[in-house]
Scaffold this motif. Structure first.
Motif, PDB file in Angstrom:
ATOM      1  N   GLU A 226      -4.444   5.713  -4.340  1.00 17.81           N
ATOM      2  CA  GLU A 226      -5.815   5.242  -4.189  1.00 17.81           C
ATOM      3  C   GLU A 226      -5.796   3.785  -3.751  1.00 17.81           C
ATOM      4  OE1 GLU A 226      -8.953   5.227  -7.371  1.00 17.81           O
ATOM      5  OE2 GLU A 226      -8.105   7.221  -7.632  1.00 17.81           O
ATOM      6  N   GLN A 227      -6.654   3.422  -2.841  1.00 18.84           N
ATOM      7  CA  GLN A 227      -6.728   2.037  -2.383  1.00 18.84           C
ATOM      8  C   GLN A 227      -7.559   1.215  -3.356  1.00 18.84           C
ATOM      9  OE1 GLN A 227      -5.287   0.412   0.135  1.00 18.84           O
ATOM     10  NE2 GLN A 227      -4.131   2.263   0.584  1.00 18.84           N
ATOM     11  N   MET A 228      -7.077   0.021  -3.692  1.00 18.90           N
ATOM     12  CA  MET A 228      -7.811  -0.892  -4.558  1.00 18.90           C
ATOM     13  C   MET A 228      -8.754  -1.725  -3.693  1.00 18.90           C
ATOM     14  SD  MET A 228      -4.736  -2.267  -6.968  1.00 18.90           S
ATOM     15  CE  MET A 228      -5.784  -3.273  -7.981  1.00 18.90           C
ATOM     16  N   ASP A 229      -9.787  -2.255  -4.302  1.00 18.34           N
ATOM     17  CA  ASP A 229     -10.680  -3.191  -3.630  1.00 18.34           C
ATOM     18  C   ASP A 229      -9.837  -4.342  -3.088  1.00 18.34           C
ATOM     19  OD1 ASP A 229     -12.287  -5.777  -3.721  1.00 18.34           O
ATOM     20  OD2 ASP A 229     -13.870  -4.277  -3.929  1.00 18.34           O
ATOM     21  N   ASP A 230     -10.104  -4.786  -1.856  1.00 16.43           N
ATOM     22  CA  ASP A 230      -9.307  -5.838  -1.221  1.00 16.43           C
ATOM     23  C   ASP A 230      -9.281  -7.130  -2.026  1.00 16.43           C
ATOM     24  OD1 ASP A 230      -8.471  -4.297   0.877  1.00 16.43           O
ATOM     25  OD2 ASP A 230     -10.092  -4.938   2.222  1.00 16.43           O
TER      26      ASP A 230
ATOM     27  N   LYS B   4      -3.172  -6.850  -4.488  1.00 13.77           N
ATOM     28  CA  LYS B   4      -2.163  -7.856  -4.191  1.00 13.77           C
ATOM     29  C   LYS B   4      -1.055  -7.173  -3.417  1.00 13.77           C
ATOM     30  CE  LYS B   4      -3.197 -10.737  -8.069  1.00 13.77           C
ATOM     31  NZ  LYS B   4      -2.725 -11.563  -9.124  1.00 13.77           N
ATOM     32  N   LYS B   5      -0.393  -7.937  -2.590  1.00 15.79           N
ATOM     33  CA  LYS B   5       0.673  -7.356  -1.788  1.00 15.79           C
ATOM     34  C   LYS B   5       2.017  -7.787  -2.357  1.00 15.79           C
ATOM     35  CE  LYS B   5      -2.230  -7.208   2.149  1.00 15.79           C
ATOM     36  NZ  LYS B   5      -2.397  -6.318   3.166  1.00 15.79           N
ATOM     37  N   TYR B   6       2.869  -6.805  -2.526  1.00 20.14           N
ATOM     38  CA  TYR B   6       4.212  -7.046  -3.030  1.00 20.14           C
ATOM     39  C   TYR B   6       5.205  -6.470  -2.038  1.00 20.14           C
ATOM     40  CZ  TYR B   6       1.611  -7.690  -7.359  1.00 20.14           C
ATOM     41  OH  TYR B   6       0.724  -8.120  -8.305  1.00 20.14           O
ATOM     42  N   GLN B   7       6.313  -7.140  -1.893  1.00 19.01           N
ATOM     43  CA  GLN B   7       7.371  -6.636  -1.025  1.00 19.01           C
ATOM     44  C   GLN B   7       8.178  -5.551  -1.729  1.00 19.01           C
ATOM     45  OE1 GLN B   7       7.647  -7.590   2.252  1.00 19.01           O
ATOM     46  NE2 GLN B   7       5.729  -8.604   1.748  1.00 19.01           N
TER      47      GLN B   7
ATOM     48  N   GLU C 161       5.205 -10.112 -12.354  1.00 22.87           N
ATOM     49  CA  GLU C 161       3.893 -10.728 -12.512  1.00 22.87           C
ATOM     50  C   GLU C 161       3.266 -10.339 -13.853  1.00 22.87           C
ATOM     51  OE1 GLU C 161      -0.444 -10.733 -10.463  1.00 22.87           O
ATOM     52  OE2 GLU C 161       1.281 -11.005  -9.162  1.00 22.87           O
ATOM     53  N   VAL C 162       3.472  -9.093 -14.246  1.00 17.84           N
ATOM     54  CA  VAL C 162       2.883  -8.604 -15.497  1.00 17.84           C
ATOM     55  C   VAL C 162       3.673  -9.057 -16.709  1.00 17.84           C
ATOM     56  CG1 VAL C 162       2.361  -6.519 -16.836  1.00 17.84           C
ATOM     57  CG2 VAL C 162       1.803  -6.615 -14.413  1.00 17.84           C
TER      58      VAL C 162
END
Length: 126
Positions: free
Chosen positions: A3-7, A11-14, A22-23
């Motif tokens: 599912e796509q999250m709201d922009d 967050k973008k992760y490599q 991060e968590v």
């Protein structure tokens, strides 16, 4: 397909380790999670178990873990107020990773210092 999250939230992760760090990254969060694996704790218990953490830092880290749904906060209607923290089922998913970090850390101490039990004993005595 995920599912796509709201922009504005996405967050973008490599790589996945970036999201994990991060968590649960930093100096204090893994220690808090580790101690909550033995059961629910009050703030004062966590302060005793984690020497060197300030109350402000502990509160900040607990709020972050709660926001990320790693822990829950239970407030009891008592005087003085009683607050307890515990891992969520989602938070328990971090146990294998922390277990491996603990094992690696003990092996590392053994490699660097020889008898890791003496190092750990000195740490706990200070």
């Amino acid at each position: 397909m995920r599912e796509q999250m709201d922009d504005s939230v996405q967050k973008k992760y490599q790589i996945g380790v970036e999201a994990a760090l991060e968590v649960m990254g930093g100096k204090w969060k893994p220690l808090i999670i580790y101690h909550l694996m033995t059961g629910r704790k009050r703030t004062s218990e966590l302060r005793r178990l984690i020497p060197g953490i300030t109350q402000k830092m502990l509160t900040t880290q607990l709020r972050g873990l709660e926001k990320d749904e790693i822990i829950t906060r239970q407030v009891y209607n008592e005087v003085p107020p009683k607050v307890e923290y515990e891992l969520t089922p989602y938070g328990w998913g971090l146990k294998p990773a922390l277990d491996h970090l603990c094992y690696w850390g003990e092996d590392h101490l053994d490699k660097i210092y020889g008898d890791k039990s003496k190092v750990l004993e000195e740490f706990h005595d200070s």
